[in-house]
Scaffold this motif. Structure first.
Motif, PDB file in Angstrom:
ATOM      1  N   SER A 161       0.841  -1.184   0.000  1.00 29.97           N
ATOM      2  CA  SER A 161       0.000   0.000   0.000  1.00 29.97           C
ATOM      3  C   SER A 161       0.883   1.244   0.000  1.00 29.97           C
ATOM      4  CB  SER A 161      -0.926   0.018   1.229  1.00 29.97           C
ATOM      5  OG  SER A 161      -1.855   1.065   1.115  1.00 29.97           O
ATOM      6  N   SER A 162       0.275   2.376  -0.249  1.00 32.61           N
ATOM      7  CA  SER A 162       0.964   3.663  -0.255  1.00 32.61           C
ATOM      8  C   SER A 162      -0.094   4.750  -0.120  1.00 32.61           C
ATOM      9  CB  SER A 162       1.735   3.857  -1.566  1.00 32.61           C
ATOM     10  OG  SER A 162       0.839   4.026  -2.653  1.00 32.61           O
ATOM     11  N   PRO A 163       0.312   5.992   0.206  1.00 32.86           N
ATOM     12  CA  PRO A 163      -0.685   7.071   0.272  1.00 32.86           C
ATOM     13  C   PRO A 163      -1.432   7.246  -1.044  1.00 32.86           C
ATOM     14  CG  PRO A 163       1.315   7.738   1.389  1.00 32.86           C
ATOM     15  CD  PRO A 163       1.617   6.427   0.715  1.00 32.86           C
TER      16      PRO A 163
ATOM     17  N   ALA B 228      -3.940   4.515  -1.433  1.00 35.39           N
ATOM     18  CA  ALA B 228      -5.075   4.786  -0.558  1.00 35.39           C
ATOM     19  C   ALA B 228      -6.016   5.805  -1.200  1.00 35.39           C
ATOM     20  CB  ALA B 228      -4.586   5.298   0.798  1.00 35.39           C
TER      21      ALA B 228
ATOM     22  N   PHE C 242     -10.148   4.586   1.761  1.00 38.50           N
ATOM     23  CA  PHE C 242      -8.954   5.424   1.900  1.00 38.50           C
ATOM     24  C   PHE C 242      -8.194   5.079   3.176  1.00 38.50           C
ATOM     25  CE2 PHE C 242      -7.116   9.345   3.743  1.00 38.50           C
ATOM     26  CZ  PHE C 242      -6.125   9.594   2.790  1.00 38.50           C
ATOM     27  N   TYR C 243      -8.900   5.034   4.306  1.00 39.98           N
ATOM     28  CA  TYR C 243      -8.217   4.774   5.573  1.00 39.98           C
ATOM     29  C   TYR C 243      -7.764   3.332   5.724  1.00 39.98           C
ATOM     30  CZ  TYR C 243      -8.881   9.440   7.396  1.00 39.98           C
ATOM     31  OH  TYR C 243      -8.807  10.792   7.583  1.00 39.98           O
TER      32      TYR C 243
ATOM     33  N   TYR D  89      -6.378   1.513   3.401  1.00 42.66           N
ATOM     34  CA  TYR D  89      -5.074   1.392   2.735  1.00 42.66           C
ATOM     35  C   TYR D  89      -4.031   2.317   3.345  1.00 42.66           C
ATOM     36  CZ  TYR D  89      -6.857  -1.876  -0.648  1.00 42.66           C
ATOM     37  OH  TYR D  89      -7.383  -3.007  -1.234  1.00 42.66           O
ATOM     38  N   LEU D  90      -4.475   3.432   3.923  1.00 39.76           N
ATOM     39  CA  LEU D  90      -3.513   4.300   4.604  1.00 39.76           C
ATOM     40  C   LEU D  90      -3.021   3.639   5.892  1.00 39.76           C
ATOM     41  CD1 LEU D  90      -2.311   7.045   3.928  1.00 39.76           C
ATOM     42  CD2 LEU D  90      -3.961   8.080   5.489  1.00 39.76           C
ATOM     43  N   LYS D  91      -3.914   3.016   6.629  1.00 48.66           N
ATOM     44  CA  LYS D  91      -3.516   2.291   7.831  1.00 48.66           C
ATOM     45  C   LYS D  91      -2.622   1.105   7.477  1.00 48.66           C
ATOM     46  CE  LYS D  91      -7.362   3.362  10.934  1.00 48.66           C
ATOM     47  NZ  LYS D  91      -8.423   2.810  11.806  1.00 48.66           N
TER      48      LYS D  91
ATOM     49  N   PHE E 100      -0.610   0.953   4.941  1.00 50.95           N
ATOM     50  CA  PHE E 100       0.696   1.542   4.618  1.00 50.95           C
ATOM     51  C   PHE E 100       1.499   1.791   5.896  1.00 50.95           C
ATOM     52  CE2 PHE E 100       3.072   5.591   4.285  1.00 50.95           C
ATOM     53  CZ  PHE E 100       4.087   5.169   3.427  1.00 50.95           C
ATOM     54  N   GLU E 101       0.864   2.369   6.901  1.00 48.49           N
ATOM     55  CA  GLU E 101       1.574   2.665   8.153  1.00 48.49           C
ATOM     56  C   GLU E 101       2.007   1.383   8.869  1.00 48.49           C
ATOM     57  OE1 GLU E 101      -0.668   5.276  10.644  1.00 48.49           O
ATOM     58  OE2 GLU E 101      -0.127   7.051   9.445  1.00 48.49           O
TER      59      GLU E 101
END
Length: 262
Positions: free
Chosen positions: A196-198, A201, A237-238, A240-242, A244-245
């Motif tokens: 994943s990546s921003p 996301a 969105f969140y 894939y952002l989560k 990524f983190e």
């Protein structure tokens, strides 16, 4: 069919707003099994007021595993898995009464989903068939943390004609709390296994909104269709952002492990 052949299983946690309506619709059945995962509200107290309801308490191990745990505690082999915010329609009760159960069959039920008191016929919310009635000697739920399903394997699928009523979202706060919960489970389940990546996301979030609002006709459901489509986009969105983190954290932990060995 004798209603005594089916056990209904329900996972609960702080379900006091909806559990009463669910249990009211199940009063004709002999066994309703509640498996509670740490409620701090009146959920358990409400459940214990129904004579056909048994209450067990245990830890939440992800939706799939927890469903299987609840199933193992039931008296009957035939399990109908119902959520704490779902209601059997009168038509579905009558359909179950006439149903001749077949061991190698998994039965799917359509859900009529409501938000703001309105039936949502768009956004992918209809007809929303879900596998719900199965024989635990023949199959079970997958072990997925979220988006779990009953394994159909080589089973025959039969679709019941009458619906469940689903009132999962009462207000905007419900959308936000479920977005937080489901996105966290998705990231936990896929950490280290999916990239994943921003930007990824953002792409997933934008497409999820577009798909829900335009391709799945959310625009035809007015304000409610816009809110649901926005929720779908923001949740994607969140998720894939989560993810990524969490992947970044795993990489950092791996680097530190290598350096400590050197």
């Amino acid at each position: 069919m004798d209603f005594k052949n089916i056990s209904f299983t329900i996972l609960t946690k702080n379900s006091e707003k909806t559990i009463k309506a669910t249990l009211e619709s199940l009063q004709d059945f002999e066994e309703v099994l509640i498996y509670d995962n740490g409620s701090t509200d009146e959920t358990i107290k409400i459940a214990k007021t129904y004579n056909n309801t048994k209450v067990f308490e245990g830890v939440f191990e992800g939706f799939g595993k927890t469903h299987n745990t609840a199933s193992s505690l039931a008296k009957n082999d035939w399990i109908f898995s119902i959520d704490s915010d779902e209601i059997l329609s009168p038509g579905l009760i009558q359909e179950l009464l006439r149903l001749k159960l077949e061991e190698n069959t998994v039965y799917a039920v359509s859900r009529k989903n409501f938000y703001n008191g309105k039936w949502i016929h768009s956004c992918g919310w209809h007809p929303d068939f879900q596998y719900r009635l199965y024989n635990r000697r023949k199959t079970c739920f997958t072990n997925a943390e979220v988006h779990e399903q009953i394994k159909v394997n080589l089973a025959q699928i039969k679709y019941l004609s009458q619906p469940l009523f689903h009132t999962s979202y009462q207000n905007l706060s419900d959308f936000l709390s479920k977005m937080q919960h489901y996105s966290e489970l998705f990231a936990k389940e896929n950490a280290g296994r999916k990239r994943s990546s921003p930007w990824k996301a953002l792409l997933h979030g934008s497409f999820a909104f577009f798909k829900s609002y335009f391709l799945k006709n959310g625009v035809t459901n007015g304000y409610e269709g816009f809110v649901i489509s926005s929720y779908n986009g923001i949740t994607a969105f969140y998720k894939y952002l989560k993810l990524f983190e969490k992947n970044q954290s795993l990489k950092e932990a791996s680097k530190k492990s290598v350096l400590s060995k050197d």
